[in-house]
Design an enzyme around this catalytic site. Sequence first.
Site, short mmCIF file in Angstrom:
data_model
loop_
_atom_site.label_atom_id
_atom_site.label_comp_id
_atom_site.label_asym_id
_atom_site.label_seq_id
_atom_site.Cartn_x
_atom_site.Cartn_y
_atom_site.Cartn_z
N ILE A 7 0.86 -1.18 0.00
CA ILE A 7 0.00 0.00 0.00
C ILE A 7 0.90 1.23 0.00
CG2 ILE A 7 -1.72 1.28 1.34
CD1 ILE A 7 -2.68 -1.50 2.38
N ASN A 9 0.98 4.35 0.91
CA ASN A 9 1.27 5.26 2.02
C ASN A 9 1.84 4.56 3.26
OD1 ASN A 9 -1.09 4.00 2.73
ND2 ASN A 9 -2.13 5.86 3.40
N CYS A 10 2.14 3.27 3.17
CA CYS A 10 2.70 2.51 4.27
C CYS A 10 4.17 2.90 4.49
CB CYS A 10 2.57 1.01 3.98
SG CYS A 10 3.49 -0.05 5.09
N ASP A 11 4.55 3.18 5.72
CA ASP A 11 5.93 3.58 6.01
C ASP A 11 6.93 2.48 5.65
OD1 ASP A 11 5.18 6.09 6.91
OD2 ASP A 11 5.13 5.49 9.02
N LYS A 14 7.51 2.51 1.99
CA LYS A 14 8.39 3.63 1.63
C LYS A 14 9.85 3.29 1.87
CE LYS A 14 4.85 7.12 2.49
NZ LYS A 14 4.39 8.18 3.39
#
Length: 119
Positions: A7, A9-11, A14
Amino acid sequence: MILLYGIKNCDTIKKARASLEKNQRPYQFWDYRAQGLTAELLDSFCQQLGWQALLNTRGTTYRALPDSDKADMTEQKAKQLMLAQPALIKRPVLLHQGRYLLGFSEASYQDFFTAVAAN
């Protein structure tokens, strides 16, 4: 080709993406929310990684589930929940040359790519 599933926007996603880019490993990113998740893709993840490992029981999405959904968890029930709410899937899932890796750490990625290159 390296495929990275998760996903956007998952840290952790990233961090994984930054690691791949830093190490100049071209990859394709598949966002479950934007591009969807099929039962077939989820089945392949479960076959390779195990549904228990794939089900993220530490995340806020899992904690927000009703107790009835968490009770008596089976593979079929877990798959239904993960298809309905892809945020329940532990991230990232990495696929390269037919091998899968679940989760992210710099060390695990280094070991993974070294092992794949050796075969």
